[in-house]
Design a protein around this motif. Structure first.
Motif, PDB file in Angstrom:
ATOM      1  N   VAL A  24       0.843  -1.182   0.000  1.00  0.00           N
ATOM      2  CA  VAL A  24       0.000   0.000   0.000  1.00  0.00           C
ATOM      3  C   VAL A  24       0.886   1.241   0.000  1.00  0.00           C
ATOM      4  O   VAL A  24       1.898   1.277   0.697  1.00  0.00           O
ATOM      5  CB  VAL A  24      -0.914   0.014   1.256  1.00  0.00           C
ATOM      6  N   CYS A  25       0.483   2.237  -0.778  1.00  0.00           N
ATOM      7  CA  CYS A  25       1.242   3.482  -0.845  1.00  0.00           C
ATOM      8  C   CYS A  25       1.333   4.105   0.549  1.00  0.00           C
ATOM      9  O   CYS A  25       0.313   4.295   1.221  1.00  0.00           O
ATOM     10  CB  CYS A  25       0.572   4.452  -1.817  1.00  0.00           C
ATOM     11  N   GLN A  26       2.551   4.435   0.976  1.00  0.00           N
ATOM     12  CA  GLN A  26       2.771   4.964   2.314  1.00  0.00           C
ATOM     13  C   GLN A  26       2.517   6.472   2.399  1.00  0.00           C
ATOM     14  O   GLN A  26       2.675   7.065   3.454  1.00  0.00           O
ATOM     15  CB  GLN A  26       4.193   4.646   2.778  1.00  0.00           C
ATOM     16  N   PHE A  27       2.121   7.057   1.295  1.00  0.00           N
ATOM     17  CA  PHE A  27       1.801   8.488   1.373  1.00  0.00           C
ATOM     18  C   PHE A  27       0.290   8.713   1.404  1.00  0.00           C
ATOM     19  O   PHE A  27      -0.205   9.460   2.218  1.00  0.00           O
ATOM     20  CB  PHE A  27       2.440   9.250   0.215  1.00  0.00           C
ATOM     21  N   CYS A  28      -0.444   8.005   0.517  1.00  0.00           N
ATOM     22  CA  CYS A  28      -1.888   8.261   0.448  1.00  0.00           C
ATOM     23  C   CYS A  28      -2.709   7.098   1.009  1.00  0.00           C
ATOM     24  O   CYS A  28      -3.899   7.275   1.286  1.00  0.00           O
ATOM     25  CB  CYS A  28      -2.302   8.543  -0.991  1.00  0.00           C
ATOM     26  N   SER A  29      -2.093   5.932   1.167  1.00  0.00           N
ATOM     27  CA  SER A  29      -2.782   4.710   1.636  1.00  0.00           C
ATOM     28  C   SER A  29      -3.934   4.280   0.729  1.00  0.00           C
ATOM     29  O   SER A  29      -4.780   3.498   1.132  1.00  0.00           O
ATOM     30  CB  SER A  29      -3.343   4.882   3.056  1.00  0.00           C
ATOM     31  N   ARG A  30      -4.003   4.810  -0.481  1.00  0.00           N
ATOM     32  CA  ARG A  30      -5.161   4.522  -1.340  1.00  0.00           C
ATOM     33  C   ARG A  30      -4.803   3.826  -2.639  1.00  0.00           C
ATOM     34  O   ARG A  30      -5.665   3.604  -3.471  1.00  0.00           O
ATOM     35  CB  ARG A  30      -5.899   5.828  -1.666  1.00  0.00           C
ATOM     36  N   GLU A  31      -3.526   3.525  -2.847  1.00  0.00           N
ATOM     37  CA  GLU A  31      -3.147   2.854  -4.088  1.00  0.00           C
ATOM     38  C   GLU A  31      -2.105   1.785  -3.780  1.00  0.00           C
ATOM     39  O   GLU A  31      -1.497   1.783  -2.716  1.00  0.00           O
ATOM     40  CB  GLU A  31      -2.618   3.865  -5.111  1.00  0.00           C
ATOM     41  N   ARG A  32      -1.902   0.918  -4.768  1.00  0.00           N
ATOM     42  CA  ARG A  32      -0.945  -0.155  -4.584  1.00  0.00           C
ATOM     43  C   ARG A  32       0.470   0.378  -4.803  1.00  0.00           C
ATOM     44  O   ARG A  32       0.694   1.223  -5.668  1.00  0.00           O
ATOM     45  CB  ARG A  32      -1.253  -1.271  -5.599  1.00  0.00           C
ATOM     46  N   ILE A  40       5.721   3.831  -2.658  1.00  0.00           N
ATOM     47  CA  ILE A  40       5.046   5.050  -3.129  1.00  0.00           C
ATOM     48  C   ILE A  40       4.423   4.718  -4.486  1.00  0.00           C
ATOM     49  O   ILE A  40       5.123   4.311  -5.416  1.00  0.00           O
ATOM     50  CB  ILE A  40       6.039   6.236  -3.251  1.00  0.00           C
ATOM     51  N   GLY A  41       3.118   4.895  -4.574  1.00  0.00           N
ATOM     52  CA  GLY A  41       2.375   4.491  -5.767  1.00  0.00           C
ATOM     53  C   GLY A  41       2.517   5.460  -6.929  1.00  0.00           C
ATOM     54  O   GLY A  41       3.042   6.563  -6.784  1.00  0.00           O
ATOM     55  N   ALA A  42       2.012   5.018  -8.074  1.00  0.00           N
ATOM     56  CA  ALA A  42       2.171   5.784  -9.317  1.00  0.00           C
ATOM     57  C   ALA A  42       1.556   7.183  -9.241  1.00  0.00           C
ATOM     58  O   ALA A  42       2.125   8.147  -9.734  1.00  0.00           O
ATOM     59  CB  ALA A  42       1.553   5.003 -10.470  1.00  0.00           C
ATOM     60  N   LYS A  43       0.397   7.286  -8.582  1.00  0.00           N
ATOM     61  CA  LYS A  43      -0.265   8.599  -8.503  1.00  0.00           C
ATOM     62  C   LYS A  43       0.572   9.566  -7.675  1.00  0.00           C
ATOM     63  O   LYS A  43       0.783  10.709  -8.049  1.00  0.00           O
ATOM     64  CB  LYS A  43      -1.656   8.454  -7.871  1.00  0.00           C
ATOM     65  N   CYS A  44       1.026   9.112  -6.509  1.00  0.00           N
ATOM     66  CA  CYS A  44       1.794   9.989  -5.618  1.00  0.00           C
ATOM     67  C   CYS A  44       3.155  10.355  -6.198  1.00  0.00           C
ATOM     68  O   CYS A  44       3.670  11.443  -5.942  1.00  0.00           O
ATOM     69  CB  CYS A  44       1.943   9.351  -4.247  1.00  0.00           C
ATOM     70  N   ARG A  45       3.714   9.440  -6.991  1.00  0.00           N
ATOM     71  CA  ARG A  45       5.003   9.736  -7.626  1.00  0.00           C
ATOM     72  C   ARG A  45       4.940  11.015  -8.437  1.00  0.00           C
ATOM     73  O   ARG A  45       5.928  11.711  -8.615  1.00  0.00           O
ATOM     74  CB  ARG A  45       5.407   8.595  -8.572  1.00  0.00           C
TER      75      ARG A  45
HETATM   76 ZN   LIG Z   1      -0.201   7.192  -3.139  1.00  0.00          ZN
END
Ligand SMILES: [Zn+2]
Ligand SMILES: [Zn+2]
Length: 252
Positions: A24-32, A40-45
């Motif tokens: 789970v993304c450690q910044f938003c907790s909403r993406e893989r 860190i997921g693709a969106k947060c990157r």
């Molecule tokens: Zn994220």
């Protein structure tokens, strides 16, 4: 043979980590987000703001507006910098700054593949196009290192070394004074704070003469710390020193 072993070990390690930690993304907790992505997921990157031209040709400070010729910023004109140039991958703000703090001060080492990845993505092609000999991390004072349990600059250096094939030299510089933290200091205070903070280790540095050295740290703000390191390396024979950091702090 050792490479296969390392890769086998690495994939085993990643498999075990993903078993222990949810992807789970450690910044938003909403993406893989996977171990190798530093969680860190693709969106947060996409929040990472890569530093692009125009920027100061010396210290890499980004500049708003249209400048097509090489220029030096006022920071560089005021300071006596001992590196040829400094570059950073991204701006030290928002998500990236938050992740760097978690990495350094809360020992969130699982974020390292993401943070080191930013550095490698920008630095590796540039370093390959130029000719450098060694990568050297900005040292931490031993007291600080035992408190933190790791030197982030050393770990980033190791990863950049693996990505570029340039050897890492961790024992050339020592931090001899435990300086005050730089964050609350002005530009001139920062410079005098670190002036005599670094020493050269002669027994490890015999071959430094004529070497072109890449100095690595996590964040660069005024360049006072890296310049103090560069000064020591130059004084002991390095022919040129450049600096690469993950992030660029923007002094208000
Ligand atoms: Zn994220
Ligand atoms: Zn500058």
């Amino acid at each position: 043979m050792s490479l296969d072993w390392t890769q086998g070990w690495k994939s085993w390690l990643e498999a075990s980590l993903s078993f222990l930690y949810p992807e789970v993304c450690q910044f938003c907790s909403r993406e893989r987000a996977t171990v190798s992505e530093g969680f860190i997921g693709a969106k947060c990157r996409q929040h990472a703001m890569f530093i692009q031209a125009p920027f100061c040709s010396r210290c890499g400070l980004p500049f708003d507006g249209e400048i097509t010729t090489a220029f030096e910023c006022s920071n560089c004109k005021e300071m006596e910098l001992h590196f040829v140039h400094a570059r950073s991958a991204v701006a030290a703000q928002g998500m990236v700054l938050d992740l760097i703090h978690r990495y350094k001060y809360q020992r969130a080492l699982w974020l390292e593949p993401f943070l080191a990845g930013l550095l490698i993505q920008q630095a590796a092609p540039a370093l390959r196009a130029e000719k450098w000999d060694w990568i050297v991390p900005v040292p931490l004072h031993p007291l600080k290192e035992s408190e933190r349990e790791f030197n982030q600059a050393e770990r980033l250096t190791q990863r950049l070394s693996t990505a570029t094939g340039l050897p890492a030299r961790n024992n050339l510089l020592r931090r001899v004074t435990a300086t005050r933290t730089q964050t609350q200091l002005s530009r001139s205070e920062r410079a005098s704070n670190v002036q005599r903070a670094f020493a050269f280790d002669k027994k490890n540095g015999a071959a430094l003469k004529g070497k072109r050295v890449v100095l690595v740290d996590d964040v660069l703000t005024t360049g006072a710390t890296t310049s103090a390191c560069a000064k020591v390396l130059r004084a002991h024979g390095a022919s040129e020193v450049c600096v690469w950091t993950v992030a660029r702090g923007l002094l208000k």
